[in-house]
Design a protein around this motif. Sequence first.
Motif, PDB file in Angstrom:
ATOM      1  N   LEU A   1       0.832  -1.206   0.000  1.00 48.15           N
ATOM      2  CA  LEU A   1       0.000   0.000   0.000  1.00 48.15           C
ATOM      3  C   LEU A   1       0.865   1.255   0.000  1.00 48.15           C
TER       4      LEU A   1
ATOM      5  N   GLU B   1       2.147   1.961  -3.340  1.00 48.79           N
ATOM      6  CA  GLU B   1       1.075   2.344  -4.267  1.00 48.79           C
ATOM      7  C   GLU B   1       0.575   3.762  -4.000  1.00 48.79           C
ATOM      8  N   GLY B   2       1.064   4.366  -2.926  1.00 45.94           N
ATOM      9  CA  GLY B   2       0.561   5.676  -2.528  1.00 45.94           C
ATOM     10  C   GLY B   2      -0.759   5.595  -1.803  1.00 45.94           C
ATOM     11  N   ASN B   3      -1.073   4.424  -1.232  1.00 50.77           N
ATOM     12  CA  ASN B   3      -2.382   4.193  -0.617  1.00 50.77           C
ATOM     13  C   ASN B   3      -2.307   3.802   0.852  1.00 50.77           C
TER      14      ASN B   3
ATOM     15  N   PHE C   1      -2.718   5.207   3.863  1.00 50.81           N
ATOM     16  CA  PHE C   1      -3.209   6.503   4.325  1.00 50.81           C
ATOM     17  C   PHE C   1      -3.057   6.708   5.827  1.00 50.81           C
TER      18      PHE C   1
ATOM     19  N   PRO D   1       4.909   7.390  -5.163  1.00 50.80           N
ATOM     20  CA  PRO D   1       3.767   6.972  -4.346  1.00 50.80           C
ATOM     21  C   PRO D   1       4.071   7.019  -2.851  1.00 50.80           C
TER      22      PRO D   1
ATOM     23  N   SER E   1       1.869   8.758   0.028  1.00 52.42           N
ATOM     24  CA  SER E   1       1.448   8.115   1.275  1.00 52.42           C
ATOM     25  C   SER E   1       1.849   8.962   2.483  1.00 52.42           C
TER      26      SER E   1
ATOM     27  N   SER F   1      -1.196  10.711   4.573  1.00 45.80           N
ATOM     28  CA  SER F   1      -1.233  10.224   5.951  1.00 45.80           C
ATOM     29  C   SER F   1      -1.077  11.370   6.937  1.00 45.80           C
TER      30      SER F   1
ATOM     31  N   LYS G   1      -6.326  13.356  -5.030  1.00 44.37           N
ATOM     32  CA  LYS G   1      -6.343  12.166  -4.184  1.00 44.37           C
ATOM     33  C   LYS G   1      -6.393  12.551  -2.710  1.00 44.37           C
TER      34      LYS G   1
ATOM     35  N   GLU H   1     -10.034  13.655  -1.954  1.00 45.04           N
ATOM     36  CA  GLU H   1     -10.921  12.485  -1.966  1.00 45.04           C
ATOM     37  C   GLU H   1     -10.746  11.661  -0.692  1.00 45.04           C
ATOM     38  N   THR H   2      -9.505  11.478  -0.283  1.00 52.12           N
ATOM     39  CA  THR H   2      -9.230  10.652   0.894  1.00 52.12           C
ATOM     40  C   THR H   2      -9.702  11.334   2.174  1.00 52.12           C
TER      41      THR H   2
ATOM     42  N   HIS I   1     -13.419  11.221   2.376  1.00 55.27           N
ATOM     43  CA  HIS I   1     -13.894   9.864   2.640  1.00 55.27           C
ATOM     44  C   HIS I   1     -13.898   9.592   4.142  1.00 55.27           C
TER      45      HIS I   1
END
Length: 635
Positions: A13, A16-18, A20, A283, A287, A291, A344, A347-348, A351
């Motif tokens: 993750l 992948e830059g995900n 968070f 990425p 992250s 984060s 991104k 959006e994060t 969310h």
Amino acid sequence: MIDLLPTIEHLDLFKEGNLFHAFKVFGAHLECEGEEMGVRFTAWAPNAKEVRVVGDFNDWNGKEHTMHEIESTGVWSLFIPQLFDGTLYKYEIHTNEDKVFLKSDPYAFYSERRPQTASIVKSLNVYKWQDEQWQDKKRKTNVLSNPINIYEVHLGTWKKVNNESLSYFELANKLIEYVVSMGYTHIELLPIMEHPFDRSWGYQVTGYYSITSRYGTPEQFMYFVDRCHQNGIGVILDWVPGHFCKDDHGLREFDGTPLYEYKDGMKAEKPSWGTLSFDYSKPEVVSFLISNALFWMDVYHIDGLRVDAVESMINLNFDKPPGQHIKNKQGGTENIEAISFIKKLNETVFHHYPNALMMAEDSSNWPCVTSPTYMGGLGFNFKWNMGWMNDMLRYMESDPIYRPYKHQLITFSLLYTYSENYILPFSHDEVVHGKKSMLNKMPGEYWQKFANLRLLYSYQMAHPGKKLTFMGGELAQFEEWKDLEQIDWMLLDFDMHHMFQQFVRSLNLFYKQECALWESDYHHSGFMWMDADNNKDSIISFIRKGRCEEEIILVVCNFTPLSRQSYDIGVHIPGIYEEVFNSDDVRFGGTGRKNGKVKAGLKSCHFQDFSIQLTIPPLATIMLKRIPAISKEIN
């Protein structure tokens, strides 16, 4: 038993830059492994030959504390037993060129007070929050249709005792009490992430996850935020994801190579600021930054972020001389990776926190900054209206005799005000570097300066959009913000300054109670010109409306030092209009010309069927509210 050794899933993750919540994996975490308590250290340094942990526990010699790389991922980790809260540490980076240097932890939760630069092991799970009522209310609140009036603060210079800045704990008592009494809805703090140089005001960061130790501990800052919420005050942080400083212990060439910054110096360098841009194409950097945004909301209960210098992120050639201009792969000048990152990010955040405040400080003409990303926007929910601010200050700085020739500066904003969800800012940037204080920008003799500033602030409050003013503006300071001294509280010993502070307080409280001034800030239905074109008299008039048709406020602004008698103003609905706010009130240092209640007669004016006659004070804003009950009888 807890084991925080990063998993392959975490690292996938991350790459992948995900990831968070990367702050839960990287950095220094107290834990128990096997039967022993200690600290697990985890760092990203893909180009290092070796990484060691050094600190006060090993006399800064990391020979016995070499970190282990996890499956050739570039992520290094090590558990050291018998370490506790308060342990000082750094990472000792060994490069492939056999160079050795020390770095602070990018994910450190706390740091030594400047000029010292070590990271400090810190648990952030101790504080017991008591802001449940605030959080519940926030979840149910539509931020766009509620009042937002922000008091922008630099914590180090709001107030001092014996020339020492107040601590977070002291600010939790004195600053919050003041903000509540003055009628503001939010506090916005200049960056409080750890930074080495006081006079950067926090905009050149070394510790993105580390609350600055200048004013106390993480727990004390949590208490500050908690107390804000318990008193109904939201907290916004200035956040700087656009660039970072070059100090040796910071992010620059963290593992001996450009890591957090672009390898291409033409993209990395911010020449005027002497800083480096983040490499948004990596990425792992994405992250790290996303984060960090969530970290402040998760751990410190922050209500929103004002994202600094957005134009510097999205424009590859921002502030660069012509000889250093570059283009992207498609031949344009926009930073494609930065734009992708911003979308991104928003959006994060939304969310996880649907009612967060994500504010863009953007001086560009980039379209749809506050439109959702699925509609092609950048995804913020607010943007600073820099155009309105610049136009208004240019206009107000001019002598009233010349204002008829610059009339468009006060009306032009209504041609675009509904293109974005704007905040109207008079920030710290407008009262530094020789720009003069807000009061000293105003023309005229002593009385006129105060009258002009009352006029400006009340027009700001009546104009569509949320509001922001910098500390000290409410005192009508004569001098610019002095970034090493407290604001000029001694001015309150003088009548005009004391009355001006009372004016600001009354204006703020009036704004909060009148939904017509904020409920439809971002809908055309909330605004209606009565007269926008009277440049001869430099008088404008307009209607602000709430969602309920009965909630109507007529606003009249006179930008000249001439008082007007029996002056006709058109209105679109008959009835009784009562003057509910007047910046010329004697309580505020004005001349005391008032109107009371006036009846709209059947006399056309300003293309309306009805009109009222008013006394319009010099250099003043007056606001009149239609009285619904009486209006119904007349109809």
